[in-house]
Design a protein around this motif. Structure first.
Motif, PDB file in Angstrom:
ATOM      1  N   GLY A  76      -9.410   3.146   0.981  1.00  0.00           N
ATOM      2  CA  GLY A  76      -8.593   2.647  -0.113  1.00  0.00           C
ATOM      3  C   GLY A  76      -7.480   3.599  -0.502  1.00  0.00           C
ATOM      4  O   GLY A  76      -7.582   4.811  -0.319  1.00  0.00           O
ATOM      5  N   PRO A  77      -6.399   3.058  -1.063  1.00  0.00           N
ATOM      6  CA  PRO A  77      -5.274   3.887  -1.478  1.00  0.00           C
ATOM      7  C   PRO A  77      -5.640   4.928  -2.528  1.00  0.00           C
ATOM      8  O   PRO A  77      -5.182   6.061  -2.467  1.00  0.00           O
ATOM      9  CB  PRO A  77      -4.268   2.897  -2.060  1.00  0.00           C
ATOM     10  N   LYS A  78      -6.482   4.549  -3.475  1.00  0.00           N
ATOM     11  CA  LYS A  78      -6.868   5.509  -4.518  1.00  0.00           C
ATOM     12  C   LYS A  78      -7.702   6.644  -3.937  1.00  0.00           C
ATOM     13  O   LYS A  78      -7.563   7.798  -4.353  1.00  0.00           O
ATOM     14  CB  LYS A  78      -7.595   4.795  -5.653  1.00  0.00           C
ATOM     15  N   TRP A 128      -1.115  -1.719   5.539  1.00  0.00           N
ATOM     16  CA  TRP A 128      -1.869  -0.884   4.604  1.00  0.00           C
ATOM     17  C   TRP A 128      -0.946  -0.002   3.770  1.00  0.00           C
ATOM     18  O   TRP A 128      -1.128   0.120   2.562  1.00  0.00           O
ATOM     19  CB  TRP A 128      -2.884  -0.020   5.356  1.00  0.00           C
ATOM     20  N   ALA A 129       0.028   0.606   4.384  1.00  0.00           N
ATOM     21  CA  ALA A 129       0.907   1.527   3.653  1.00  0.00           C
ATOM     22  C   ALA A 129       1.665   0.804   2.540  1.00  0.00           C
ATOM     23  O   ALA A 129       1.800   1.333   1.428  1.00  0.00           O
ATOM     24  CB  ALA A 129       1.876   2.206   4.611  1.00  0.00           C
ATOM     25  N   TRP A 130       2.161  -0.391   2.824  1.00  0.00           N
ATOM     26  CA  TRP A 130       2.852  -1.164   1.784  1.00  0.00           C
ATOM     27  C   TRP A 130       1.888  -1.524   0.669  1.00  0.00           C
ATOM     28  O   TRP A 130       2.203  -1.397  -0.512  1.00  0.00           O
ATOM     29  CB  TRP A 130       3.439  -2.451   2.352  1.00  0.00           C
ATOM     30  N   HIS A 131       0.717  -1.998   1.036  1.00  0.00           N
ATOM     31  CA  HIS A 131      -0.271  -2.392   0.029  1.00  0.00           C
ATOM     32  C   HIS A 131      -0.729  -1.187  -0.789  1.00  0.00           C
ATOM     33  O   HIS A 131      -0.950  -1.299  -2.000  1.00  0.00           O
ATOM     34  CB  HIS A 131      -1.455  -3.098   0.683  1.00  0.00           C
ATOM     35  N   ALA A 132      -0.870  -0.040  -0.151  1.00  0.00           N
ATOM     36  CA  ALA A 132      -1.264   1.171  -0.866  1.00  0.00           C
ATOM     37  C   ALA A 132      -0.188   1.584  -1.862  1.00  0.00           C
ATOM     38  O   ALA A 132      -0.496   1.926  -3.003  1.00  0.00           O
ATOM     39  CB  ALA A 132      -1.539   2.298   0.129  1.00  0.00           C
ATOM     40  N   ALA A 133       1.060   1.546  -1.434  1.00  0.00           N
ATOM     41  CA  ALA A 133       2.158   1.899  -2.345  1.00  0.00           C
ATOM     42  C   ALA A 133       2.168   0.974  -3.555  1.00  0.00           C
ATOM     43  O   ALA A 133       2.303   1.435  -4.698  1.00  0.00           O
ATOM     44  CB  ALA A 133       3.489   1.836  -1.606  1.00  0.00           C
ATOM     45  N   GLU A 134       2.007  -0.321  -3.327  1.00  0.00           N
ATOM     46  CA  GLU A 134       1.953  -1.285  -4.436  1.00  0.00           C
ATOM     47  C   GLU A 134       0.792  -0.972  -5.369  1.00  0.00           C
ATOM     48  O   GLU A 134       0.945  -0.966  -6.595  1.00  0.00           O
ATOM     49  CB  GLU A 134       1.800  -2.709  -3.909  1.00  0.00           C
ATOM     50  N   ALA A 135      -0.385  -0.697  -4.800  1.00  0.00           N
ATOM     51  CA  ALA A 135      -1.582  -0.415  -5.597  1.00  0.00           C
ATOM     52  C   ALA A 135      -1.428   0.843  -6.438  1.00  0.00           C
ATOM     53  O   ALA A 135      -1.984   0.939  -7.526  1.00  0.00           O
ATOM     54  CB  ALA A 135      -2.806  -0.296  -4.693  1.00  0.00           C
ATOM     55  N   VAL A 162       8.274  -0.587  -3.158  1.00  0.00           N
ATOM     56  CA  VAL A 162       8.225  -0.815  -1.721  1.00  0.00           C
ATOM     57  C   VAL A 162       9.452  -1.611  -1.317  1.00  0.00           C
ATOM     58  O   VAL A 162       9.748  -2.650  -1.914  1.00  0.00           O
ATOM     59  CB  VAL A 162       6.944  -1.604  -1.332  1.00  0.00           C
ATOM     60  N   THR A 163      10.168  -1.119  -0.327  1.00  0.00           N
ATOM     61  CA  THR A 163      11.294  -1.857   0.227  1.00  0.00           C
ATOM     62  C   THR A 163      10.804  -2.545   1.486  1.00  0.00           C
ATOM     63  O   THR A 163      10.433  -1.890   2.461  1.00  0.00           O
ATOM     64  CB  THR A 163      12.466  -0.916   0.558  1.00  0.00           C
ATOM     65  N   ARG A 182       8.807 -12.980   3.004  1.00  0.00           N
ATOM     66  CA  ARG A 182       7.954 -14.138   2.691  1.00  0.00           C
ATOM     67  C   ARG A 182       6.510 -13.748   2.390  1.00  0.00           C
ATOM     68  O   ARG A 182       5.743 -14.560   1.894  1.00  0.00           O
ATOM     69  CB  ARG A 182       7.968 -15.135   3.850  1.00  0.00           C
ATOM     70  N   VAL A 183       6.118 -12.509   2.685  1.00  0.00           N
ATOM     71  CA  VAL A 183       4.724 -12.122   2.461  1.00  0.00           C
ATOM     72  C   VAL A 183       4.559 -11.063   1.368  1.00  0.00           C
ATOM     73  O   VAL A 183       3.455 -10.596   1.125  1.00  0.00           O
ATOM     74  CB  VAL A 183       4.055 -11.612   3.766  1.00  0.00           C
ATOM     75  N   LYS A 184       5.637 -10.689   0.692  1.00  0.00           N
ATOM     76  CA  LYS A 184       5.512  -9.671  -0.348  1.00  0.00           C
ATOM     77  C   LYS A 184       4.682 -10.207  -1.514  1.00  0.00           C
ATOM     78  O   LYS A 184       4.541 -11.414  -1.697  1.00  0.00           O
ATOM     79  CB  LYS A 184       6.868  -9.174  -0.808  1.00  0.00           C
ATOM     80  N   ALA A 185       4.160  -9.290  -2.294  1.00  0.00           N
ATOM     81  CA  ALA A 185       3.319  -9.657  -3.434  1.00  0.00           C
ATOM     82  C   ALA A 185       4.046 -10.642  -4.341  1.00  0.00           C
ATOM     83  O   ALA A 185       5.213 -10.464  -4.663  1.00  0.00           O
ATOM     84  CB  ALA A 185       2.937  -8.409  -4.211  1.00  0.00           C
TER      85      ALA A 185
END
Length: 90
Positions: free
Chosen positions: A29-31, A57-64, A69-70, A77-80
Motif C-alpha cells: 500500500g501507498p501508506k 500503482w504509482a498514480w493511485h499511490a500519489a492520489e491516495a 497526478v498528471t 478516461r480512467v482518472k479518478a
C-alpha cells in the motif's frame, strides 16, 4: 524474510556506509511505502507484486497520499471520478 528485517538491514547499511538504500518485501500500500521511506531510514522502496496487480500503482499511490497526478491524454478516461468503477478499483 519480513519487511521489517529488510528495512532494518537497509537502514543500517545507509547509516554505516552512507549509501543510498532501497528495501523490498511485501510493501503493497501507498501508506506503507511512504511510512517505510519517511520513518524507516531508507531512501527507496521496491515493489513487485503491487505493480503486477496494478500497473497504475504509482498514480493511485500519489492520489491516495494527496499528491497531484498528471495523467497523459490517452488515460484521461480512467482518472479518478471520470467513470463509475474508478472508486471500486482503488
Amino acid at each position: 524474510m519480513s519487511t521489517d528485517k529488510n528495512v532494518e538491514r537497509a537502514a543500517r547499511i545507509k547509516k554505516e556506509a552512507g549509501l543510498v538504500t532501497r528495501t523490498v518485501g511485501f510493501i503493497a500500500g501507498p501508506k506503507h511505502a511512504d511510512h517505510v521511506v519517511t520513518h524507516g531510514g531508507v531512501d527507496q522502496v521496491a515493489l513487485a507484486r503491487a505493480f503486477l496487480d496494478d500497473s497504475n500503482w504509482a498514480w493511485h499511490a500519489a492520489e491516495a497520499l494527496g499528491h497531484p497526478v498528471t495523467i497523459p491524454p490517452q488515460y484521461q478516461r480512467v482518472k479518478a471520478g471520470s467513470w463509475p468503477g474508478a472508486r471500486e478499483t482503488r
